[in-house]
Structures are given as structure tokens and as C-alpha cells.
Scaffold this motif. Structure first.
Motif, mmCIF file in Angstrom:
data_model
loop_
_atom_site.group_PDB
_atom_site.id
_atom_site.type_symbol
_atom_site.label_atom_id
_atom_site.label_comp_id
_atom_site.label_asym_id
_atom_site.label_seq_id
_atom_site.Cartn_x
_atom_site.Cartn_y
_atom_site.Cartn_z
ATOM 1 N N ILE A 310 -16.588 -54.082 63.730
ATOM 2 C CA ILE A 310 -15.379 -54.631 63.119
ATOM 3 C C ILE A 310 -14.676 -53.499 62.373
ATOM 4 N N PRO A 311 -13.456 -53.159 62.761
ATOM 5 C CA PRO A 311 -12.782 -51.988 62.190
ATOM 6 C C PRO A 311 -12.366 -52.206 60.736
ATOM 7 N N PRO A 312 -12.350 -51.133 59.944
ATOM 8 C CA PRO A 312 -11.835 -51.240 58.572
ATOM 9 C C PRO A 312 -10.325 -51.479 58.596
ATOM 10 N N LEU A 313 -9.800 -52.030 57.523
ATOM 11 C CA LEU A 313 -8.386 -52.405 57.469
ATOM 12 C C LEU A 313 -7.469 -51.191 57.622
ATOM 13 N N ARG A 314 -7.903 -50.037 57.138
ATOM 14 C CA ARG A 314 -7.049 -48.849 57.198
ATOM 15 C C ARG A 314 -6.829 -48.375 58.636
ATOM 16 N N GLU A 315 -7.651 -48.844 59.575
ATOM 17 C CA GLU A 315 -7.507 -48.448 60.977
ATOM 18 C C GLU A 315 -6.822 -49.523 61.811
ATOM 19 N N ARG A 316 -6.267 -50.532 61.153
ATOM 20 C CA ARG A 316 -5.692 -51.653 61.883
ATOM 21 C C ARG A 316 -4.173 -51.688 61.844
ATOM 22 N N GLY A 317 -3.547 -50.606 61.361
ATOM 23 C CA GLY A 317 -2.092 -50.491 61.407
ATOM 24 C C GLY A 317 -1.373 -51.636 60.725
ATOM 25 N N SER A 318 -0.414 -52.242 61.439
ATOM 26 C CA SER A 318 0.430 -53.280 60.849
ATOM 27 C C SER A 318 -0.281 -54.612 60.685
ATOM 28 N N ASP A 319 -1.555 -54.697 61.080
ATOM 29 C CA ASP A 319 -2.311 -55.927 60.821
ATOM 30 C C ASP A 319 -2.325 -56.265 59.341
ATOM 31 N N VAL A 320 -2.254 -55.243 58.494
ATOM 32 C CA VAL A 320 -2.294 -55.493 57.052
ATOM 33 C C VAL A 320 -1.123 -56.362 56.616
ATOM 34 N N ILE A 321 0.044 -56.183 57.239
ATOM 35 C CA ILE A 321 1.208 -56.991 56.871
ATOM 36 C C ILE A 321 1.052 -58.417 57.383
#
Length: 452
Positions: A310-321
Motif C-alpha cells: 500500500i503506497p504512502p500518501l506522498r507517492e499518490r499524487g493528486s489522490d490527496v485532494i
């Protein structure tokens, strides 16, 4: 070309706004009926609405009714209401009814252009989020459109209908339990219990009895026979979170359960058959722990029949928005907040932040921002996001940089408190308007810089 609907019966204002909004396709209406007709025909993303419309231009009743109809027909449209100098109460009422923002006459071209630009950006961001939401993976609660999260979701979907043991790997806060629950919810065991236990949160001397249960009299305080988590999960799914923290002495008993699918309660003599699907998770490197002999090799291979990273949030690009928008919708309902979205600066800050606490950190930031925000848009300060240097405690000692940062923050805060009015912002800061513009240029405050 983006469309803007200007609703105003003053020809002079119409001409002024047409000149101010060069670069946009400007559509005009001079009363409520024509405004609704133009709205249906052109579907503008932003509307500027004068509350004093005929046949009752001296009051705001017609304008407020127009606002209600616009938002009823096109609820995503951003409406900026325009009022007279002495009509702030009706402007605030309009915002309560759902207007994006308000502006008091006389018209200032620089300020109104900034308001429209920000409203358009927010509309487009929300549109993108809705489009992303429609293309979500099949695993219901897993939110994200990045390649890494889509790949992890597809692996989870493929194993959901099997009883294969799965090992979820990822940093703390990445959503390992959400994945485990999604696998359970899409399996044939969905109507049976989902039991989760965190191996790191229970003292070593209690973990065995928590997992396997105990017979009456097995130890001091064992006043009755009590089933453990494994028994409780009968027919369903057992989620062992942080299995890397399981004591080495207990690992042998866990291995026997996974191989034989039978357990013995602490202090018991009878074997109890259990039908349980097991999903494990850890943030530790189990392969390295096997080499160090702090984790049993045979148990490692038993729990990792399928591994999902499961990737960390910092590697998920615009998923954070996309995640932020989801949490915002949840929290604003929970706390009865009128917050509707994020400023451009807040979006940029979230995209740049490293998120060491991953999704859990994002949830905490959003919850506090929804509670603390004073306007209908969350600002960077509401999120409490800082630069990498501030996060690591290595704040700059360069006085020029410190002054630049402090003045930039003061300008943004004053601009927000002044309702994005440049004259009022300068007044709050105790400087002239030309000085304010000079500072905005100097510090490259693009998010509040008047359009040229």
C-alpha cells in the motif's frame, strides 16, 4: 473560453464588468427571469449577482430569490453576490444560503477579477474530484485514482473471493485496515464478523489470551471461560494488525492455528476447530526480521501467500485532494460546518506536503480545519501545514527569510479578513494600497495577486 454570467440592471456596471472580465465569455441578464434563462442556456460556472434587482431594486428580496433558484438549478455554480455599501447583512445572508462569496460596491476591477478567478478554480477542482470519484476502483472504501493505489486495489479485488492469507505492507496510516475491511466486504464472508486486533497495542502477557481465549481458572482473575478474537471471528475474517510486533514465543502457536485451523484456549485441553480467513498487516520489514531471527520464517511464508504493498500518501499524487474532499464532506456534515472547499494555496500546500503520518494525518488536519475555519473556504493556515524545514524543526535563522515569511502570512491573513478587498487589506495592515501591491509582487503571492 470560460463563461461568466453577470446579473445586474445597471448598464454602467455591465460595461465595467465586461471590460474587467476580458478573457472570459461574459453573458448578461438584468432581472431574475432573464438570469434563469441565461443560466439554463449557457451553464456558466460563475455568476455575479446584484441583489438589488427589478422590480424591487431598493431591497434584496428579488436577488435572494434569484440566488435560491440558481443554486437549485445548478448547485455547483459559484455565485458572487454584489451589494451596496450598507447592505452587509443581506450579503452575509446570501452566503448562508449558499453563495460562494460577496462583494460590496463600488466595483474594484482588480478585486472582482481575483474573486472570479478563485471561484472558477474551485469549480474546476470540484468538477475534477467528481469525475475522479466516478472512476474509483471496485473496492468500495478505497479512494484514489493513482496508478499505485489502483494496482493495490486490483490485487485486493482478485483475492477477495478466495480464502488465501494476505499480508498488507505499508507505512503507518496508509489505510491497511481499510484494505482489509474492503477485502472482507467483497468476500463470501461479508455477513460474518470482521475482527481486528493490533498486536502492538496489547501487552505480551495478555496477547495470547486475547487471541486464543481462556478457560475459567486458567490464571488469577479468569472468573469465567472467555472466547478469544480468533473464535469470535468464526466464519468471518481475522485482521492481525502489526503482526511484526507479535512476540516470538506466541508466533509458534499462531503458526499451528494457521496450519491446522484449530486452537486451544489458555488453560484448556480441547481443540476447537475454527473457520477464519486471516489478513495480516505490518509497517515492518518482515524479510529483514526473518534474517535477524526476530520473526519466524515459516510463519512469514504462511501469512504472506499474497502480499499487497500500500503506497504512502506522498507517492499518490493528486489522490490527496480527492481524499481531502471526501473527508471534508464527512466532517462538515458531522460538525454542521458551512465550509465548501479549499483555497488554491491550501490545495498547493496539500500537494507539496510530505504527509509523514499519511492518511491518518490528513484526516486529523481536515477535521481541525473544518472546525477552525472562519470562512467557507479552507485556507493553508486552517490546515496547519508548514514547510519541510518547519516540520523537521530546522527553521531558518536567516532574518530576511523570516521577515518575508511573516509578512507574507500577515498579508494573506489580512486579505482573508478583509473579504479579499484590497483597500481594506491595506487598511488592516496599516500601509498604502500601492505598498500592498508592491509587497504582493515582491513575495510572489500569486494566489491573491490582482490579475493584470
Amino acid at each position: 473560453m470560460e463563461k461568466i454570467l453577470v446579473v445586474d440592471d445597471d448598464i454602467g456596471i455591465q460595461k465595467q464588468l465586461k471590460w474587467s472580465f476580458s478573457g472570459y465569455e461574459v453573458i448578461f441578464a438584468d432581472d431574475r427571469q432573464s438570469a434563469i434563462a441565461q443560466l439554463r442556456r449557457f451553464e456558466p460556472k460563475v455568476v455575479t449577482l446584484d441583489l438589488g434587482l427589478p422590480p424591487d431594486p431598493a431591497n434584496a428580496s428579488e436577488g435572494l430569490q434569484a440566488l435560491a433558484e440558481i443554486l437549485s438549478i445548478a448547485p455547483q455554480t459559484k455565485v458572487i453576490v454584489v451589494t451596496g455599501n450598507n447592505d452587509k447583512d443581506n450579503a452575509l445572508k446570501a452566503v448562508e444560503l449558499g453563495a460562494y462569496d460577496f462583494y460590496q460596491k463600488p466595483i474594484d476591477s482588480d478585486t472582482i477579477k481575483i474573486l472570479v478567478s478563485r471561484a472558477l478554480n474551485l469549480y474546476n477542482l470540484e468538477l475534477e474530484n467528481r469525475q475522479l470519484a466516478q472512476s474509483q476502483p471496485a473496492m468500495g472504501k478505497i479512494i484514489g485514482n493513482s496508478d499505485s493505489i489502483q494496482q493495490a486495489s486490483r490485487r485486493a479485488e482478485k483475492i477477495a473471493q478466495t480464502d488465501i492469507s494476505a499480508l498488507l505492507l505499508g507505512e503507518s496510516g496508509t489505510g491497511k485496515e481499510v484494505f482489509a475491511r474492503s477485502i472482507h466486504d467483497h468476500s463470501g464472508r461479508r455477513n460474518k464478523p470482521f475482527i481486528a486486533i493490533n498486536c502492538a497495542s496489547i501487552p505480551e502477557n495478555l496477547l495470547e489470551s486475547e487471541l486464543f481465549g481462556y478457560e475459567k481458572g486458567a490464571f488469577t482473575g479468569a472468573n469465567k471461560t472467555t472466547p478469544g478474537k480468533i473464535e469470535t471471528a468464526q466464519g468471518g475474517t481475522l485482521f492481525l494488525d502489526e503482526i511484526g510486533d507479535m512476540p516470538i514465543g506466541l508466533q509458534a502457536k499462531m503458526l499451528r492455528f494457521l496450519q491446522e485451523r484449530v486452537i486451544e484456549r489458555v488453560g484448556g485441553r480441547n481443540e476447537i476447530a475454527v473457520d477464519v480467513r486471516v489478513i495480516c498487516a505490518t509497517h515492518r520489514d518482515l524479510s529483514a526480521m526473518v534474517q535477524e531471527q526476530s520473526f519466524r520464517e515459516d510463519l512469514f511464508y504462511r501469512v504472506s501467500e499474497i502480499t499487497i504493498n500500500i503506497p504512502p500518501l506522498r507517492e499518490r499524487g493528486s489522490d490527496v485532494i480527492l481524499l481531502a474532499r471526501t473527508f471534508l464532506n464527512d466532517y462538515k456534515e458531522e460538525y454542521n460546518s458551512k465550509v465548501k472547499g479549499f483555497s488554491e494555496a491550501a490545495v498547493d500546500a496539500m500537494l507539496k506536503h510530505r504527509w509523514p503520518g499519511n492518511i491518518r494525518e490528513l484526516q486529523n488536519k481536515l477535521k481541525s480545519a473544518v472546525i477552525m475555519a472562519e470562512g467557507n473556504v479552507i485556507q493553508t493556515d486552517d490546515l496547519g501545514l508548514f514547510s519541510d524545514g518547519e516540520e523537521s524543526g530546522m527553521q531558518t535563522l536567516n532574518l530576511r527569510e523570516v521577515r518575508e515569511e511573516a509578512e507574507s502570512k500577515a498579508i494573506r491573513q489580512a486579505w482573508y479578513l478583509a473579504g479579499q478587498n484590497m483597500s481594506r487589506t491595506a487598511e488592516l495592515l496599516g500601509i498604502t494600497r500601492p505598498t500592498l501591491y508592491s509587497l504582493i509582487d515582491k513575495y510572489r503571492l500569486e494566489d491573491i495577486k490582482p490579475a493584470s
